[in-house]
Design a protein around this motif. Structure first.
Motif, PDB file in Angstrom:
ATOM      1  N   GLY A  81      16.632   6.998  49.976  1.00 29.16           N
ATOM      2  CA  GLY A  81      17.929   6.790  49.345  1.00 29.16           C
ATOM      3  C   GLY A  81      19.123   7.008  50.257  1.00 29.16           C
ATOM      4  O   GLY A  81      20.258   7.065  49.793  1.00 29.16           O
ATOM      5  N   ALA A  82      18.908   7.108  51.559  1.00 33.04           N
ATOM      6  CA  ALA A  82      20.013   7.327  52.504  1.00 33.04           C
ATOM      7  C   ALA A  82      20.833   6.047  52.678  1.00 33.04           C
ATOM      8  O   ALA A  82      20.346   4.941  52.461  1.00 33.04           O
ATOM      9  CB  ALA A  82      19.475   7.789  53.852  1.00 33.04           C
ATOM     10  N   ASN A  83      22.079   6.204  53.099  1.00 35.51           N
ATOM     11  CA  ASN A  83      22.962   5.071  53.376  1.00 35.51           C
ATOM     12  C   ASN A  83      23.087   4.917  54.887  1.00 35.51           C
ATOM     13  O   ASN A  83      23.711   5.744  55.542  1.00 35.51           O
ATOM     14  CB  ASN A  83      24.337   5.288  52.743  1.00 35.51           C
ATOM     15  N   LEU A  84      22.467   3.856  55.421  1.00 35.66           N
ATOM     16  CA  LEU A  84      22.568   3.539  56.841  1.00 35.66           C
ATOM     17  C   LEU A  84      23.243   2.184  57.040  1.00 35.66           C
ATOM     18  O   LEU A  84      23.034   1.527  58.051  1.00 35.66           O
ATOM     19  CB  LEU A  84      21.177   3.539  57.480  1.00 35.66           C
ATOM     20  N   SER A  85      24.059   1.778  56.087  1.00 42.44           N
ATOM     21  CA  SER A  85      24.730   0.485  56.219  1.00 42.44           C
ATOM     22  C   SER A  85      25.615   0.491  57.463  1.00 42.44           C
ATOM     23  O   SER A  85      26.281   1.481  57.766  1.00 42.44           O
ATOM     24  CB  SER A  85      25.556   0.170  54.967  1.00 42.44           C
ATOM     25  N   LEU A  86      25.545  -0.604  58.211  1.00 42.18           N
ATOM     26  CA  LEU A  86      26.311  -0.805  59.438  1.00 42.18           C
ATOM     27  C   LEU A  86      25.996   0.210  60.531  1.00 42.18           C
ATOM     28  O   LEU A  86      26.739   0.342  61.495  1.00 42.18           O
ATOM     29  CB  LEU A  86      27.822  -0.817  59.146  1.00 42.18           C
ATOM     30  N   GLU A 101      14.122   2.920  49.206  1.00 41.27           N
ATOM     31  CA  GLU A 101      15.370   2.836  48.440  1.00 41.27           C
ATOM     32  C   GLU A 101      16.616   3.120  49.275  1.00 41.27           C
ATOM     33  O   GLU A 101      17.693   3.369  48.735  1.00 41.27           O
ATOM     34  CB  GLU A 101      15.317   3.758  47.219  1.00 41.27           C
ATOM     35  N   ALA A 102      16.496   3.077  50.605  1.00 46.08           N
ATOM     36  CA  ALA A 102      17.646   3.295  51.476  1.00 46.08           C
ATOM     37  C   ALA A 102      18.505   2.031  51.557  1.00 46.08           C
ATOM     38  O   ALA A 102      18.026   0.917  51.355  1.00 46.08           O
ATOM     39  CB  ALA A 102      17.185   3.696  52.875  1.00 46.08           C
ATOM     40  N   ASN A 103      19.779   2.213  51.867  1.00 42.67           N
ATOM     41  CA  ASN A 103      20.692   1.099  52.077  1.00 42.67           C
ATOM     42  C   ASN A 103      20.826   0.879  53.580  1.00 42.67           C
ATOM     43  O   ASN A 103      21.455   1.681  54.273  1.00 42.67           O
ATOM     44  CB  ASN A 103      22.064   1.391  51.456  1.00 42.67           C
ATOM     45  N   LEU A 104      20.214  -0.199  54.072  1.00 40.55           N
ATOM     46  CA  LEU A 104      20.241  -0.532  55.497  1.00 40.55           C
ATOM     47  C   LEU A 104      21.026  -1.822  55.727  1.00 40.55           C
ATOM     48  O   LEU A 104      20.848  -2.495  56.740  1.00 40.55           O
ATOM     49  CB  LEU A 104      18.811  -0.683  56.015  1.00 40.55           C
ATOM     50  N   LYS A 116       4.701   1.754  60.662  1.00 42.50           N
ATOM     51  CA  LYS A 116       4.286   2.493  59.463  1.00 42.50           C
ATOM     52  C   LYS A 116       5.463   3.113  58.694  1.00 42.50           C
ATOM     53  O   LYS A 116       5.340   4.162  58.071  1.00 42.50           O
ATOM     54  CB  LYS A 116       3.266   3.575  59.811  1.00 42.50           C
ATOM     55  N   VAL A 117       6.614   2.474  58.741  1.00 43.01           N
ATOM     56  CA  VAL A 117       7.792   2.944  57.999  1.00 43.01           C
ATOM     57  C   VAL A 117       7.698   2.487  56.552  1.00 43.01           C
ATOM     58  O   VAL A 117       7.238   1.386  56.261  1.00 43.01           O
ATOM     59  CB  VAL A 117       9.082   2.405  58.662  1.00 43.01           C
ATOM     60  N   ASN A 118       8.153   3.327  55.645  1.00 41.86           N
ATOM     61  CA  ASN A 118       8.224   2.958  54.237  1.00 41.86           C
ATOM     62  C   ASN A 118       9.624   2.430  53.949  1.00 41.86           C
ATOM     63  O   ASN A 118      10.590   3.193  53.952  1.00 41.86           O
ATOM     64  CB  ASN A 118       7.915   4.157  53.343  1.00 41.86           C
ATOM     65  N   LEU A 119       9.713   1.119  53.726  1.00 41.00           N
ATOM     66  CA  LEU A 119      10.981   0.458  53.395  1.00 41.00           C
ATOM     67  C   LEU A 119      10.926  -0.130  51.989  1.00 41.00           C
ATOM     68  O   LEU A 119      11.681  -1.040  51.658  1.00 41.00           O
ATOM     69  CB  LEU A 119      11.277  -0.651  54.411  1.00 41.00           C
ATOM     70  N   SER A 120      10.039   0.394  51.152  1.00 38.82           N
ATOM     71  CA  SER A 120       9.910  -0.156  49.801  1.00 38.82           C
ATOM     72  C   SER A 120      11.215   0.025  49.032  1.00 38.82           C
ATOM     73  O   SER A 120      11.859   1.062  49.098  1.00 38.82           O
ATOM     74  CB  SER A 120       8.752   0.503  49.056  1.00 38.82           C
ATOM     75  N   LYS A 121      11.606  -1.045  48.363  1.00 35.05           N
ATOM     76  CA  LYS A 121      12.825  -1.096  47.557  1.00 35.05           C
ATOM     77  C   LYS A 121      14.104  -0.825  48.353  1.00 35.05           C
ATOM     78  O   LYS A 121      15.151  -0.535  47.788  1.00 35.05           O
ATOM     79  CB  LYS A 121      12.728  -0.142  46.365  1.00 35.05           C
ATOM     80  N   ALA A 122      14.033  -0.923  49.679  1.00 33.33           N
ATOM     81  CA  ALA A 122      15.220  -0.735  50.521  1.00 33.33           C
ATOM     82  C   ALA A 122      16.060  -2.003  50.540  1.00 33.33           C
ATOM     83  O   ALA A 122      15.547  -3.111  50.376  1.00 33.33           O
ATOM     84  CB  ALA A 122      14.810  -0.361  51.940  1.00 33.33           C
ATOM     85  N   ASN A 123      17.360  -1.838  50.748  1.00 34.01           N
ATOM     86  CA  ASN A 123      18.273  -2.971  50.880  1.00 34.01           C
ATOM     87  C   ASN A 123      18.426  -3.277  52.363  1.00 34.01           C
ATOM     88  O   ASN A 123      19.111  -2.541  53.084  1.00 34.01           O
ATOM     89  CB  ASN A 123      19.626  -2.640  50.249  1.00 34.01           C
ATOM     90  N   LEU A 124      17.785  -4.365  52.810  1.00 29.46           N
ATOM     91  CA  LEU A 124      17.833  -4.774  54.205  1.00 29.46           C
ATOM     92  C   LEU A 124      18.722  -6.007  54.403  1.00 29.46           C
ATOM     93  O   LEU A 124      18.651  -6.658  55.441  1.00 29.46           O
ATOM     94  CB  LEU A 124      16.421  -5.077  54.707  1.00 29.46           C
ATOM     95  N   ALA A 125      19.547  -6.312  53.423  1.00 32.09           N
ATOM     96  CA  ALA A 125      20.389  -7.512  53.484  1.00 32.09           C
ATOM     97  C   ALA A 125      21.261  -7.497  54.732  1.00 32.09           C
ATOM     98  O   ALA A 125      22.018  -6.556  54.969  1.00 32.09           O
ATOM     99  CB  ALA A 125      21.254  -7.611  52.232  1.00 32.09           C
ATOM    100  N   GLY A 126      21.106  -8.526  55.542  1.00 39.47           N
ATOM    101  CA  GLY A 126      21.929  -8.679  56.742  1.00 39.47           C
ATOM    102  C   GLY A 126      21.513  -7.784  57.900  1.00 39.47           C
ATOM    103  O   GLY A 126      22.114  -7.833  58.965  1.00 39.47           O
TER     104      GLY A 126
END
Length: 166
Positions: A81-86, A101-104, A116-126
């Motif tokens: 659930g972390a925010n790593l946008s930009l 569930e992180a914002n990437l 082996k990273v868990n990116l399930s339900k993460a926002n990878l847009a852009g």
């Protein structure tokens, strides 16, 4: 050493150490390798954390938006659930990290290791994963709109629909 368990928020001692800068932080990590830093929910937006050692750190729900994490060690870190946008993560090592569930959104992962990273339900847009290693990564239900995967390695990754990338 400040390894107290506090599931609700970041350890104040760990935050204070981080504010001393990357060099002092990494020296402390070298001196006390058994400590798992608790930076849960910390506001770390726009910091320069180039080459920081965040191995096994708890960064759940932390704000790392627009943060420089180039060549950072985030192996086995919890970024749920972390925010790593930009954020800039060029050459960073995130192998085994939990970014569910992180914002990437719009983050840069050029040549990063996300094995082996868990990116399930993460926002990878852009997000840009040019030449990144996403081998055996879990991308189940991840949002991939506008995501750049040129030259990324995806062997064994679980795709958003649950299928495996051969």
């Amino acid at each position: 050493m400040g390894d107290s368990v506090n599931n609700g928020m970041a350890n104040p001692e760990h935050l204070a150490r981080l504010q001393l800068g990357t060099l002092a932080w990494n020296q402390w990590r070298d001196e006390y390798p058994a400590v798992s830093p608790n930076l849960r929910g910390a506001k770390l937006s726009q910091l320069d954390l180039f080459q920081i050692n965040l191995y096994k750190a708890n960064l759940e729900c932390a704000d790392l938006s627009e943060t420089n994490l180039r060549e950072a060690d985030l192996c086995l870190a919890t970024l749920l659930g972390a925010n790593l946008s930009l954020a800039t993560l060029l050459g960073a090592d995130l192998s085994g990290a939990n970014l569910a569930e992180a914002n990437l959104q719009d983050a840069y992962f050029w040549e990063a290791n996300l094995y082996k990273v868990n990116l399930s339900k993460a926002n990878l847009a852009g997000a840009d994963f040019w030449e990144a290693n996403l081998g055996k990564a879990n991308l189940y239900e991840a949002k991939l709109a506008r995501t750049h995967l040129e030259r990324a390695r995806l062997k064994g990754a679980t795709l958003p629909d649950g299928s495996l990338y051969a």
